[in-house]
Design an enzyme around this catalytic site. Structure first.
Site, PDB file in Angstrom:
ATOM      1  N   CYS A  30       0.837  -1.191   0.000  1.00  0.00           N
ATOM      2  CA  CYS A  30       0.000   0.000   0.000  1.00  0.00           C
ATOM      3  C   CYS A  30       0.879   1.250   0.000  1.00  0.00           C
ATOM      4  O   CYS A  30       2.105   1.180   0.094  1.00  0.00           O
ATOM      5  CB  CYS A  30      -0.928   0.006   1.208  1.00  0.00           C
ATOM      6  N   CYS A  33       3.118   1.609   3.043  1.00  0.00           N
ATOM      7  CA  CYS A  33       4.362   0.841   2.938  1.00  0.00           C
ATOM      8  C   CYS A  33       5.387   1.613   2.109  1.00  0.00           C
ATOM      9  O   CYS A  33       6.576   1.666   2.449  1.00  0.00           O
ATOM     10  CB  CYS A  33       4.103  -0.516   2.294  1.00  0.00           C
ATOM     11  N   ASP A 430       3.144 -45.868 -28.209  1.00  0.00           N
ATOM     12  CA  ASP A 430       2.830 -46.475 -26.920  1.00  0.00           C
ATOM     13  C   ASP A 430       1.441 -46.012 -26.479  1.00  0.00           C
ATOM     14  O   ASP A 430       0.970 -44.950 -26.899  1.00  0.00           O
ATOM     15  CB  ASP A 430       3.889 -46.073 -25.893  1.00  0.00           C
ATOM     16  N   ASP A 606       6.814 -42.901 -23.777  1.00  0.00           N
ATOM     17  CA  ASP A 606       7.096 -42.044 -22.622  1.00  0.00           C
ATOM     18  C   ASP A 606       7.796 -42.742 -21.471  1.00  0.00           C
ATOM     19  O   ASP A 606       8.375 -42.089 -20.609  1.00  0.00           O
ATOM     20  CB  ASP A 606       5.786 -41.450 -22.095  1.00  0.00           C
ATOM     21  N   ASP A 610      10.401 -47.652 -22.738  1.00  0.00           N
ATOM     22  CA  ASP A 610      10.430 -47.211 -24.134  1.00  0.00           C
ATOM     23  C   ASP A 610      11.793 -46.669 -24.542  1.00  0.00           C
ATOM     24  O   ASP A 610      12.015 -46.397 -25.723  1.00  0.00           O
ATOM     25  CB  ASP A 610       9.368 -46.114 -24.371  1.00  0.00           C
TER      26      ASP A 610
END
Length: 711
Positions: A30, A33, A430, A606, A610
């Protein structure tokens, strides 16, 4: 990755009172601050000024060299504000920037010398012509020395090592043409070629600048992604205290508090909270992704809605965006067949050109021409045979194509992958994690049958559990824009589910009956039990992706290690032939069998199992969710969910190879036509410069068409 450095700028004038330090103050919110921070810092001895930027949550402090960064941080900590120096990624070295000044000088000098040359061509004679030649020399010689420096330095570096490169004959041609032109000016001759020499340098520098620009552009996507990760995070300690810690100091196990509107500084798992995240920088997809307790979130993604606490799992060089950077850094390092052909041609170029120029010079002397005329022809041969177009034929096309794919969330790890990908005619895919997500997702039809109140209760109950089905349900319902409601007396019973009270009504979600398969039962007192079924759903656009692969004349099949029942169900849905229960050795055998028939095989997978198949195939693609082995082994990685990345990659690869072949035809055709004309004495150095440079620009322009691809 680039090194991190705090933003502390020294004074430009060497004085002792103009250092500027930029601090990040995440807890200010704010105008009060702002005022407190500016007053606190302004009161420190040696601080000249402090200016707060509330939007960026930063404060710029001007101070003398007696003030250190820890002094500023300590002062702010004393009034309740945690602060850290702003951390930026070091500016990447641009390949274009060193060429801009020589290019500008060459362009300016070329335009002015051309104006003088037009007057000479128009009939200026006698003292006027001599004056214009001297003016051209006064402008041209310094400009040639400066603009030609990139070529002279490269050529001298080669000659000094008793070697040669493409810049050696270019430099020889430029130096000889300049020297001969100056000689003509000194002796009052009829012709001088300062204009042609400057035009040669202008077009050579333009071609190199465009090539460098394409490389910078391809890298810009990764650089922009890396820069999105903030310089640090607000870390919550075991005692509940919050402290701002720089990204370089984040370690696994720390808990970051990420406010709405902030980006994550590290990869992690949500420990508290529910929100949606913009992952477009990583995946290329703009749709926000919902995440709740237990969900994985990645560095650089933007928290859109609610504050969450995230436990760090990877930081710095181990984050996902760092891995993307490493993948892209590997692009272009493996030389394809076409690159090797161009390299061999370029290595043969220098001795061949020197031989042709010497032959032209000697041949014209034997034919009775004077030394001056023979030297002009030799210079024209040196200039017109520059193989810049041949050298650019492959790399520019590959760089533009990989950049276009990167913008669509597809990472190509090296240029040779495009060549191999363009040749595939069979694809083995796959099932789990590739055709499907590899995780349970709620049936959309079941979710559609839930009314708004029931869906809200289901979301609220599921958000209290870390069970995979609960997390999947939370993600799906949050993606529909639903919000949790307050529940009381919430209890999770392992193996049974979650129960609680909502406004005095008993509610629960848990295990469904045996006959319901993978499902959850939502129970709200006084209402019928509602069943929510789950399944490992196909990826988005699966049917469209397979149709486009078939349109590209690629024969597709499923090759999976899963059980026959699960594989057959997906095979029926997709209409693909399938092999189930395949071990890694079986997958290798299937690929070898196809390759034995002459097929070019694309493997898409994946998992860890594989990895061997991905390495054995002619080309390979893995999703971003793949195992580490899968991502490292694959030639191409797509970061989004859609399978359209498969046909998009193949189509772009084929378009790239078409453009490469076109570039070769243009480059070779140009030399077959131009060299005989130059040796026959039909081309002046000016025309040679224009012809050579135009061929390079045509190759670059043809390659730029690929930037519109990757659709």
């Amino acid at each position: 990755m680039n090194a991190h450095a705090p933003i502390v700028a020294p004074p430009a004038d060497g004085s002792a009172t103009a250092f500027t330090t930029t601090l990040v103050v995440p807890t200010m919110h704010c105008a009060g601050c702002m005022a407190k921070i500016e007053r606190t810092l302004g009161a420190l001895p040696g601080v000249v000024s402090a200016r707060v930027n509330l939007t960026a949550r930063q404060v710029a402090v001007a101070h003398d060299d007696g003030v250190s960064v820890p002094d500023l941080v300590t002062a702010l900590a004393g009034v309740g504000f945690a602060a850290q120096p702003r951390i930026d990624l070091a500016e990447p070295v641009s390949a274009v920037r060193p060429l801009l000044a020589p290019l500008a000088v060459a362009a300016f000098a070329c335009m002015n010398v051309m104006l003088l040359s037009v007057s000479v061509w128009s009939g200026a004679d006698g003292p006027t012509r001599v004056l214009f030649h001297w003016l051209s020399a006064a402008i041209g010689v310094p400009a040639i020395v400066f603009a030609g420096r990139p070529f002279f330095v490269s050529a001298w570096g080669a000659v000094r090592r008793f070697s040669t490169n493409m810049d050696v004959p270019i430099s020889i041609g430029v130096i000889l043409a300049t020297a001969l032109s100056f000689y003509e000016t000194l002796t009052g001759g009829a012709e001088a070629w300062f204009d042609g020499t400057l035009m040669l340098l202008l077009f050579l520098l333009s071609g190199r600048a465009l090539d460098a620009m394409m490389r910078d552009r391809a890298r810009a996507g990764v650089d922009a992604l890396l820069r999105q990760a903030p310089g640090g995070a607000l870390v919550v300690g075991a005692d509940g205290a919050a402290q701002w810690i720089s990204a370089a100091d984040l370690t696994a196990g720390m808990v970051m508090r990420v406010a709405a509107g902030d980006r994550l500084a590290a990869d992690g798992t949500i420990t508290t909270g529910l929100s949606r995240f913009d992952q477009s920088l990583l995946t290329g997809e703009s749709t926000p992704v919902a995440a709740t307790t237990g969900s994985t979130v990645l560095a650089g993604t933007l928290n859109l809605e609610n504050p969450v606490d995230v436990r760090v799992t990877a930081s710095g060089a181990d984050t996902s965006i760092a891995e993307i950077a490493r993948l892209m850094a590997a692009a272009g390092q493996v030389r394809s067949r076409y690159v090797r052909i161009a390299d061999r041609a370029s290595r043969l170029y220098a001795p061949a050109v020197h031989t042709l120029a010497a032959a032209a010079f000697v041949g014209w002397l034997i034919a009775g021409a004077g030394v001056y005329h023979a030297l002009v022809i030799a210079i024209s041969v040196l200039i017109i045979t520059c193989p810049c177009a041949l050298g650019l034929a492959v790399p520019v096309a590959q760089v533009v194509a990989t950049g276009a794919l990167l913008r669509r969330g597809v990472l190509v790890k090296d240029g040779s992958a495009l060549e191999r990908l363009a040749e595939v005619d069979h694809a083995l895919i796959d099932k789990t994690g590739t055709l499907t997500f590899g995780r349970p997702l709620p049936d959309p039809a079941c979710l559609d049958r839930l009314d708004a109140d029931a869906a809200t209760v289901a979301l609220s109950l599921a958000s209290h559990s870390r069970h995979p089905l609960s997390q999947a349900l939370v993600t799906a319902l949050a993606a529909r824009g639903l919000r949790t409601v307050a529940l009381t007396d919430v209890v999770e019973t392992p193996g049974q589910g979650v129960a609680g009270m909502r406004e005095g009504v008993a509610v629960s979600i848990g295990r469904a009956g045996v006959g319901d398969g993978m499902a959850s039962a939502l129970t709200i007192a006084g209402r019928p039990v509602q069943i929510i079924r789950f399944a490992d759903a196909l990826r988005p656009d699966c049917a469209a992706a397979l149709a486009r692969l078939q349109a590209l004349h690629i024969t597709c099949a499923i090759l999976s290690g899963d059980n026959a029942g699960a594989v057959d169900a997906v095979a029926r849905t997709t209409g693909l032939p399938a092999s189930a229960g395949a071990s890694p050795a079986d997958k290798l055998a299937a690929i070898a069998a196809l390759q034995a028939t002459g097929a070019k095989v694309l493997m898409v997978g994946d998992g860890l199992n594989d990895g061997p198949a991905l390495a054995a195939a002619n080309a390979s693609i893995a999703p971003g969710s793949a195992s580490d082995v899968g991502r490292q082994t694959a030639d191409v990685v797509f970061t989004g969910d859609s399978l359209l990345a498969l046909p998009r990659s193949v189509a772009t690869a084929r378009a790239t190879m078409r453009v490469v072949r076109q570039n070769f035809v243009m480059a070779i055709g140009y030399n077959l036509l131009a060299v005989p004309l130059a040796m026959a004495g039909l081309v002046t150095p000016l025309v040679a410069a224009i012809a050579m440079s135009t061929s390079s620009l045509l190759v670059i322009a043809n390659s730029l068409r690929l930037s519109r691809g990757a659709s």
